[in-house]
Design a protein around this motif. Structure first.
Motif, mmCIF file in Angstrom:
data_model
loop_
_atom_site.group_PDB
_atom_site.id
_atom_site.type_symbol
_atom_site.label_atom_id
_atom_site.label_comp_id
_atom_site.label_asym_id
_atom_site.label_seq_id
_atom_site.Cartn_x
_atom_site.Cartn_y
_atom_site.Cartn_z
ATOM 1 N N MET A 134 -0.382 -9.627 -8.360
ATOM 2 C CA MET A 134 0.556 -8.555 -8.665
ATOM 3 C C MET A 134 0.224 -7.914 -10.013
ATOM 4 O O MET A 134 0.191 -8.590 -11.046
ATOM 5 C CB MET A 134 1.990 -9.100 -8.696
ATOM 6 C CG MET A 134 2.354 -9.956 -7.489
ATOM 7 S SD MET A 134 2.174 -9.061 -5.929
ATOM 8 C CE MET A 134 3.539 -7.913 -6.049
ATOM 9 N N LYS A 135 -0.011 -6.604 -9.993
ATOM 10 C CA LYS A 135 -0.308 -5.856 -11.213
ATOM 11 C C LYS A 135 0.830 -4.867 -11.473
ATOM 12 O O LYS A 135 0.941 -3.829 -10.814
ATOM 13 C CB LYS A 135 -1.631 -5.097 -11.066
ATOM 14 C CG LYS A 135 -2.859 -5.980 -10.885
ATOM 15 C CD LYS A 135 -3.240 -6.707 -12.156
ATOM 16 C CE LYS A 135 -4.579 -7.417 -12.006
ATOM 17 N NZ LYS A 135 -4.943 -8.180 -13.222
ATOM 18 N N GLU A 136 1.678 -5.209 -12.424
ATOM 19 C CA GLU A 136 2.780 -4.323 -12.793
ATOM 20 C C GLU A 136 2.196 -3.054 -13.426
ATOM 21 O O GLU A 136 1.451 -3.116 -14.396
ATOM 22 C CB GLU A 136 3.697 -5.016 -13.803
ATOM 23 C CG GLU A 136 4.241 -6.362 -13.354
ATOM 24 C CD GLU A 136 5.587 -6.247 -12.659
ATOM 25 O OE1 GLU A 136 6.199 -5.164 -12.739
ATOM 26 O OE2 GLU A 136 6.024 -7.241 -12.052
ATOM 27 N N LEU A 137 2.548 -1.893 -12.854
ATOM 28 C CA LEU A 137 2.033 -0.620 -13.362
ATOM 29 C C LEU A 137 3.194 0.367 -13.503
ATOM 30 O O LEU A 137 3.381 1.264 -12.676
ATOM 31 C CB LEU A 137 0.967 -0.069 -12.408
ATOM 32 C CG LEU A 137 0.164 1.142 -12.898
ATOM 33 C CD1 LEU A 137 -0.679 0.777 -14.114
ATOM 34 C CD2 LEU A 137 -0.734 1.676 -11.780
ATOM 35 N N PRO A 138 4.001 0.217 -14.551
ATOM 36 C CA PRO A 138 5.196 1.057 -14.716
ATOM 37 C C PRO A 138 4.865 2.443 -15.264
ATOM 38 O O PRO A 138 4.917 2.684 -16.466
ATOM 39 C CB PRO A 138 6.031 0.248 -15.712
ATOM 40 C CG PRO A 138 5.010 -0.464 -16.551
ATOM 41 C CD PRO A 138 3.879 -0.790 -15.613
ATOM 42 N N ILE A 139 4.564 3.357 -14.372
ATOM 43 C CA ILE A 139 4.111 4.692 -14.780
ATOM 44 C C ILE A 139 5.151 5.779 -14.534
ATOM 45 O O ILE A 139 4.894 6.949 -14.807
ATOM 46 C CB ILE A 139 2.803 5.064 -14.047
ATOM 47 C CG1 ILE A 139 3.002 5.013 -12.534
ATOM 48 C CG2 ILE A 139 1.668 4.150 -14.481
ATOM 49 C CD1 ILE A 139 1.787 5.464 -11.738
ATOM 50 N N LEU A 140 6.316 5.388 -14.024
ATOM 51 C CA LEU A 140 7.319 6.391 -13.658
ATOM 52 C C LEU A 140 8.466 6.483 -14.654
ATOM 53 O O LEU A 140 9.581 6.858 -14.294
ATOM 54 C CB LEU A 140 7.855 6.100 -12.248
ATOM 55 C CG LEU A 140 6.805 6.171 -11.137
ATOM 56 C CD1 LEU A 140 7.426 5.816 -9.792
ATOM 57 C CD2 LEU A 140 6.165 7.554 -11.081
#
Length: 252
Positions: A134-140
């Protein structure tokens, strides 16, 4: 064909217009204003007679850029393999000892990620031999960052997977209040969670994930990697199973 014709025409005209005189045989002379106007007119007339050359040029550039991005991303998969597959700061679900690794980049506010949750989890569980990184990618936005920080902090209470599922299934807006409410509902110690969210290591994890996604040309969520294949965006269960089967085949 248009490009070859245009190039040839320009070369011919340019050669004729810049032929040195006998007295200047050993020197290269710049185009005179009159010669420059002649070349400009040639280009203008060619484009007017063949307007599709502009669209052809744009399409050729697009294809060239896509190919360059794909080559760069594949190189990143090789060069950063350990970071992609074995980063100890990336939670692992499914079978930790699985023979195939599926990597998912996601954002808790991404509707496509939410819609794919059950399908991905069911596929991984049914297969039984898939390791899900799992790669957390908080871009929003900031609320995405809050959710990712909370999810990563929940690892200290051994509840990452449960919290991950709950956040993905959360209805309505995701913000600090809804994240903490969800945390309490699944039995997390909220005060400890808030304290753990301030750990500098979480900043490093999120920063590294964003840099890694950029190197892999993953600009949105979800994004999947399996083997040497990168799949941006949502996919069907059939497509996911095919990717897993393909990754499992021995390399020739």
């Amino acid at each position: 064909m248009f490009f070859r014709t245009l190039t040839a025409s320009l070369l011919i005209v340019g050669s004729l217009l810049t032929l040195p005189s006998a007295a200047q045989a050993q020197e290269e002379q710049p185009l005179t204003p009159k010669q420059q106007d002649a070349v400009k007119k040639l280009v203008h007339d060619y484009i007017m007679d063949n307007p599709s050359v502009i669209a052809d040029a744009i399409e050729a550039l697009r294809q060239k850029e896509e190919l360059a991005a794909e080559i760069s991303a594949r190189k990143a998969i090789t060069d950063r393999k350990s970071e992609i597959l074995d980063d100890p700061e990336s939670p692992v679900l499914g079978n930790p000892k699985g023979d195939v690794t599926l990597v998912e980049f996601f954002d808790y506010r991404c509707p496509y990620c939410k819609n794919m949750l059950d399908m991905v989890m069911e596929t991984v569980k049914a297969d039984g031999k898939v390791r899900l990184v799992m790669k957390e990618l908080p871009i929003l936005g900031p609320d995405s960052v809050t959710a990712s920080r909370a999810a990563l902090a929940s690892r200290n209470q051994k509840k990452y997977e449960e919290f991950h599922r709950a956040l993905m299934k959360l209805k309505g807006p995701i913000n600090d209040a809804s994240v903490m409410k969800t945390a309490a509902e699944i039995g997390l110690n909220v005060e400890k969670l808030k304290k753990d969210m301030d750990d500098d290591r979480i900043d490093t994890v999120l920063k590294n994930n964003i840099q890694l996604a950029h190197a892999l040309n993953i600009s949105g969520t979800p994004g999947f990697i399996i083997g040497d294949q990168i799949t941006p965006g949502a996919m069907s269960q059939q497509a996911l199973k095919q990717m897993i089967d393909q990754a499992r085949k021995p390399k020739s």
